[in-house]
Design an enzyme around this catalytic site. Structure first.
Site, PDB file in Angstrom:
ATOM      1  N   CYS A   1       0.788  -1.131  -0.065  1.00  0.00           N
ATOM      2  CA  CYS A   1      -0.116   0.013  -0.101  1.00  0.00           C
ATOM      3  C   CYS A   1       0.917   1.132   0.065  1.00  0.00           C
ATOM      4  O   CYS A   1       1.714   1.325   0.771  1.00  0.00           O
ATOM      5  CB  CYS A   1      -0.978   0.027   1.453  1.00  0.00           C
ATOM      6  SG  CYS A   1      -1.768   1.556   1.378  1.00  0.00           S
TER       7      CYS A   1
ATOM      8  N   CYS B   1      -6.087   0.909   6.769  1.00  0.00           N
ATOM      9  CA  CYS B   1      -5.031   1.900   6.445  1.00  0.00           C
ATOM     10  C   CYS B   1      -5.048   2.982   7.464  1.00  0.00           C
ATOM     11  O   CYS B   1      -3.679   2.989   7.859  1.00  0.00           O
ATOM     12  CB  CYS B   1      -5.649   2.482   4.807  1.00  0.00           C
ATOM     13  SG  CYS B   1      -4.050   3.181   4.182  1.00  0.00           S
TER      14      CYS B   1
ATOM     15  N   CYS C   1      -4.898   0.655   0.252  1.00  0.00           N
ATOM     16  CA  CYS C   1      -5.634  -0.210   0.960  1.00  0.00           C
ATOM     17  C   CYS C   1      -7.112   0.057   0.316  1.00  0.00           C
ATOM     18  O   CYS C   1      -7.536   1.346   0.403  1.00  0.00           O
ATOM     19  CB  CYS C   1      -5.615  -0.276   2.282  1.00  0.00           C
ATOM     20  SG  CYS C   1      -4.103  -0.977   2.915  1.00  0.00           S
TER      21      CYS C   1
END
Lengths: 235, 296, 258
Positions: B244, B275, B269
C-alpha cells in the site's frame, strides 16, 4: 448333423390394402429341405414366388403359415415365428444372403461393406479387411474402388461387392438371389468357383439362377417352385 | 419500540415489528441451511434497488439499541453508499456508529470483507445484487432451484471452464462461487475473490440480503467455505506487486488511484479503516504524508 | 451374450385430458438394439419417447431400466435426483433442434465437457482433451473446441449435440427426429456417423422419425404408430418390405423413389 434347412408347409400371400384389400396369393404348401454341401436351385418362371421364398427364409417377408426350421446354437429355430432379435442373431450366425441389389450406405467404403458381417461376428478389423480384400481381388474389383463407397459403382461392381459380402462368412446356409445377373462371363466363372468352394466346405446353398450355364454348373438339384403355386389344387 | 423522541414517526430501525419478525425467520432458516437462498417478502425501502435494500433490511432486522454499526462500500467508510446508509440507521435507530472494524458489532458491506479478522461477537451483512450463482448459464429460476435441491452443480464448473478456455486462466475475479459446508454453491456477492478465504471458518456470522431478488442467505460462524476450481487450475487470490502506498501493508486488497492525467497512479488499501490504523501505528508507505515530508 | 433387456416398457398410456397421447404400448429394448418409432405428426411417437425418457409422466404403465448393477428399476419410482443422474450419465437425448440440447453461449468444449464436470471431473486439461477427442469422433475440427455452437452450421451443431451426449458412455440414447432440420447431404453424413457410433459403442437407441429411410438405415426393429397406438412392429426390413397394416402400406408406398 441336422439338415441345415427344412421348409415345411409354408404359405405366403399379400393383402393389398391400398387396392381394396385384395389378396394376392404367392405360394402355399412349400416343402423342401437343403442338405449340407448341397446347392439347391429354385426353378420356375419369373413371378412364381422364388424371390419371395428366399425372403421368407431370411426373415425379410412374413410367413402366413408353416415352418422354416434352421439350427442356431444347436437349437432348432422356426424363423416363421421367431422374434426380430432371434432373426438378427440367425442372420449374423447362420444365414447368409446375397440379394439382387446392394443396399448401399453413404460413406462406407466397399472394403468395409464386405468386412462388416465378419466384424458383426466379433472378428478383428484387420483380419476382416484382409479377408475382404482377398475376395474383392478374386472378384476382379479394381483396387482403386476398394476404399470408395459403392454408391457410385456400376451395377456389376456393386453386385461383386454384394457377393463378396455374402461369401465372406462361414454361415452354414447361404441364400443367393441371382448373384450373377449383372456379371460378365469371367466373373460368373469366379462366382461358380466360390459356390463350389462353399459346397466343398459343407455349406448348404439355396439359389435362384436365371443364367442357364451357371445353374447347370452349380445346381445339385432343381426345386420347381411352380409346384407351390398358390391355389394350384383348387384351380 | 421507540427510544428517542425525534423518531416518533418511525418504528425503531424503520421496519415494523412484523416485518422484522418475518425477516428474522428467514435469517434463522438461512443460518440453519448454510448457503441456501431463503425467499423473503422484501419491502420497499426509502432508497432505490441496487443501493443495498437487501442488506439494509437484514441489518434493520438484527440491529438493537446497544449495537455499534459500521457501513462500508468497497472497503471505504466515506463513500456515498456507506455514508447514506450509515446516516439512515443513525436516524432510525440512533445507535452508535463507527468506522472502526474492531468496535463494530454489525458491519454492513458492499463488495468487501474488512482486512481485520472478525470475531464471534460480530455480524457481517452483505448487500447482494444477484444471489443466484447459476443464473449466468441457466436463466430459469425453476431449473436453478431444482439444481440446488439435487446438488447438480456441474454447470458452475462449465462457467469456470469457459473462463479458462477464453483467457487461459480462471478470469472470474469477483463474485467467485463457493461451496458452503460441502452442500450449497453460493454467490459471495461481488466481493473480490481475494476475500473468499476470509469467509472460510469465519468467527463472525455472515448474512446476505438481496432486496430486489427477495432472497436471504447466510454462513454461520465456523463454516467451511470452499472456492470452486479445477485440479490443474487451482483457486488463487489476487496478489499485488507493491505494498500500500500509504501504509505499506502487504497481503491486503489494494485499489488503484489515478493521481494525475499523465498516468501516475498509486495503489492503496481498499479498507480505509485498516489503512488508517496502520498509519496511526507508525507504518508509512512511499506516498504517505510523512514519507513525502521526509523526502523534502 | 446379454440375456436380459435393457429397457422394459409395460402398458404405457398417456392421456392429454381426454385425448389419447399414446395407448397401451409395451416393448423391450435389448442391449445394442436400435428401435425406430415411425408415424406421422400427431401419431404419438414423440409422446411415447418423452414418456419413456421421463420427460413426461405417463398416465399409466411402467418403464423399467436395467441399471449398471444389473437390477431393474422402475423409472417412475426412482427419486428425481437419481433419475436425473441416470439421464445425464447412462442416457443421452438428442433433440431435433440442436439449440434445445446445447448451451449455445458456451464453447463446444464446455458443451461436451459439461456432463463430465457434472459427474465430478475436476481436471480442466483432461476435460478439454476428452472434449477434443469427442469432437474428432463427430468430425468437428479440434480448432473449433473454443468456438460457440451459435457459430456452427446446423449439421455441426447436431454432431456436437451427439458428442455432448455420448461423452459419458451412455448405454441408451433417445433421438427425436435427429436429422429433421438438415439438408439431404448433411443428413446422410449424420446418419452414417450415428450408425457407426451406435455400432462401435454398442449403444441401444430409440429413434423417433417420420423418415422411413432413416429408420431403414439406423434401426434393427421398428414400431409403426397411428393415433396413439402401435399398429405394427417387427424387424425393420420386414415391416418396410412386407408391411401388413393398411396404414403401414400407405406409409411405405408414399416414399419418394430417387
Amino acid at each position: 448333423m441336422p439338415t441345415p434347412l427344412v421348409v415345411s408347409e409354408v404359405a405366403k400371400s399379400f393383402v393389398m390394402h391400398l387396392r381394396d384389400g385384395i389378396k394376392l396369393p404367392v405360394v402355399e404348401n412349400v416343402n423342401f429341405s437343403v442338405a449340407a454341401g448341397e446347392c439347391a436351385v429354385l426353378g420356375g418362371p419369373s413371378g412364381i414366388g422364388k424371390s419371395s421364398i428366399l425372403k421368407m427364409l431370411y426373415g425379410n417377408y412374413g410367413v402366413d403359415a408353416g415352418q422354416i426350421l434352421i439350427t442356431h446354437n444347436d437349437v432348432t429355430v422356426d424363423i416363421a415365428g421367431a422374434d426380430p432379435r432371434t432373426v438378427l442373431n440367425i442372420r449374423r450366425d447362420v444365414i447368409g444372403y446375397v440379394s439382387q441389389f446392394l443396399r448401399t450406405v453413404p460413406r462406407v467404403a466397399a472394403v468395409d461393406v464386405v468386412a462388416e458381417p465378419l466384424l458383426a461376428r466379433g472378428i478383428k478389423s484387420d483380419v476382416a479387411r484382409t479377408r475382404a480384400i482377398e475376395l474383392l481381388e478374386k472378384l476382379n474389383l479394381p483396387e482403386h474402388l476398394w476404399q470408395l463407397p459403392p454408391t457410385t459403382f456400376s451395377g456389376g461392381e456393386q453386385q461383386r461387392v454384394n457377393i463378396a459380402r455374402g461369401f465372406i462368412t462361414n454361415h452354414p446356409l447361404l441364400l443367393l438371389d441371382e448373384p450373377t445377373a449383372s456379371l460378365d462371363a469371367e466373373n460368373r466363372a469366379v462366382v461358380v468357383q466360390l459356390i463350389r468352394e462353399k459346397k466343398a466346405s459343407g455349406t448348404a446353398l439355396l439359389g435362384i439362377f436365371h443364367d442357364q450355364d451357371v445353374r447347370s454348373a452349380v445346381a445339385d438339384r432343381i426345386i420347381d417352385v411352380s409346384m407351390f403355386r398358390a391355389g394350384r389344387e383348387a384351380a | 419500540m421507540n427510544t428517542h423522541g425525534e423518531l416518533a414517526t418511525y418504528n425503531f430501525a424503520y421496519l415494523d415489528e412484523q416485518t422484522k419478525r418475518m425477516i428474522r425467520r428467514a435469517i434463522l432458516k438461512a443460518i440453519a441451511i448454510p448457503g441456501y437462498q431463503v425467499p423473503f417478502a422484501s419491502r420497499e425501502m426509502p432508497m432505490p434497488y441496487g443501493w443495498g435494500t437487501g442488506g439494509v433490511q437484514v441489518t434493520a432486522a438484527v440491529i438493537g439499541p446497544d449495537d455499534t454499526l459500521k457501513v462500508i462500500d468497497q472497503g471505504a467508510d466515506d463513500t456515498t453508499n456507506a455514508v447514506s446508509i450509515r446516516a439512515f440507521f443513525q436516524k432510525v435507530t440512533n445507535v452508535a456508529v463507527t468506522t472502526s472494524t474492531r468496535q463494530a458489532t454489525i458491519i454492513q458491506t458492499r463488495h468487501r470483507i474488512p482486512e481485520e479478522q472478525l470475531g464471534e461477537n460480530q455480524i457481517l451483512v452483505y448487500q447482494v445484487p444477484i444471489p443466484e450463482p447459476l443464473r449466468f448459464l441457466e436463466p430459469r429460476e425453476t431449473e436453478t432451484r431444482k439444481m440446488h435441491a439435487l446438488e447438480e452443480y456441474g454447470l458452475m464448473h462449465v462457467k469456470l471452464y469457459e473462463d479458462i478456455a477464453r483467457n487461459g486462466h480462471i478470469a472470474t475475479t469477483y463474485a467467485y462461487p463457493v461451496k458452503v459446508e460441502g452442500r450449497y454453491v453460493m454467490d459471495p456477492s461481488p466481493t473480490p475473490k481475494f476475500d473468499n478465504p476470509k469467509m472460510h471458518m469465519s468467527q463472525a456470522l455472515q448474512l446476505f440480503g438481496a432486496g430486489r431478488e427477495k432472497r436471504i442467505y447466510a454462513i454461520p460462524p465456523y463454516t467451511e467455505v470452499v472456492s470452486l476450481d479445477f485440479e490443474d487450475h487451482p483457486f488463487e487470490v489476487q496478489t499485488f506487486k507493491d505494498p500500500c502506498a500509504l501504509c505499506a501493508a502487504t497481503g491486503v486488497y489494494l485499489d488503484e488511484v489515478i493521481l494525475d492525467d499523465k498516468g501516475s497512479r498509486m495503489f492503496v488499501c481498499s479498507d480505509t479503516d485498516h489503512c488508517e490504523n496502520r498509519r496511526n501505528e507508525g507504518h508509512h508507505g512511499h506516498l504517505s504524508g510523512q514519507a513525502l515530508e521526509a523526502q523534502q | 451374450m446379454n440375456e436380459q433387456p435393457l429397457l422394459r416398457v409395460n402398458s404405457m398410456t398417456k392421456y392429454y385430458g381426454s385425448r389419447i397421447g399414446c395407448r397401451d404400448v409395451s416393448f423391450e429394448l435389448w442391449p445394442g438394439e436400435v428401435l425406430a418409432i415411425v408415424g406421422e405428426s400427431g401419431s404419438g411417437k414423440t409422446t411415447l419417447l418423452n414418456n419413456i425418457s421421463t420427460r413426461l409422466t405417463p398416465t399409466s404403465g411402467t418403464v423399467e431400466y436395467r441399471m449398471r448393477d444389473g437390477q431393474f428399476r422402475d423409472l417412475y419410482r426412482m427419486g428425481e435426483a437419481e433419475r436425473r443422474f441416470l439421464m445425464r450419465t447412462d442416457w443421452g437425448f438428442v433433440h431435433q433442434n440442436p439449440a434445445d440440447g446445447l448451451r449455445m453461449t458456451v464453447s463446444a468444449g464446455a458443451n461436451v465437457g459439461e456432463r463430465l464436470m457434472a459427474i465430478g471431473d475436476r481436471h480442466y486439461g483432461d476435460i478439454r482433451n476428452t472434449a477434443t477427442r469427442w469432437l474428432g469422433r463427430v468430425e468437428i475440427d479440434a480448432d473449433r473446441v473454443d468456438d460457440q455452437p451459435r457459430d456452427f452450421s446446423g449439421g455441426m451443431r447436431q454432431r456436437l449435440q451427439i458428442a455432448r451426449n455420448l461423452v459419458t458412455g451412455p448405454r441408451l440414447v433417445f433421438m427425436d427426429e435427429p436429422t429433421g432440420g438438415l439438408d439431404v447431404s448433411v443428413q446422410a453424413r449424420l446418419l452414417d456417423l450415428v450408425r457407426s457410433l451406435v455400432n462401435d459403442l454398442g449403444l441401444s437407441a430409440i429413434v423417433v422419425t417420420h423418415d422411413l429411410a432413416v429408420a431403414r438405415l439406423l434401426s434393427h426393429r421398428m414400431m409403426v404408430m397411428k393415433d396413439g397406438y402401435v399398429i405394427e412392429q417387427g424387424l425393420t426390413d420386414r415391416v418396410l418390405d412386407d408391411p401388413r397394416e393398411p396404414y403401414t402400406q400407405l406409409l411405405v408406398s408414399s416414399i419418394l423413389q430417387v
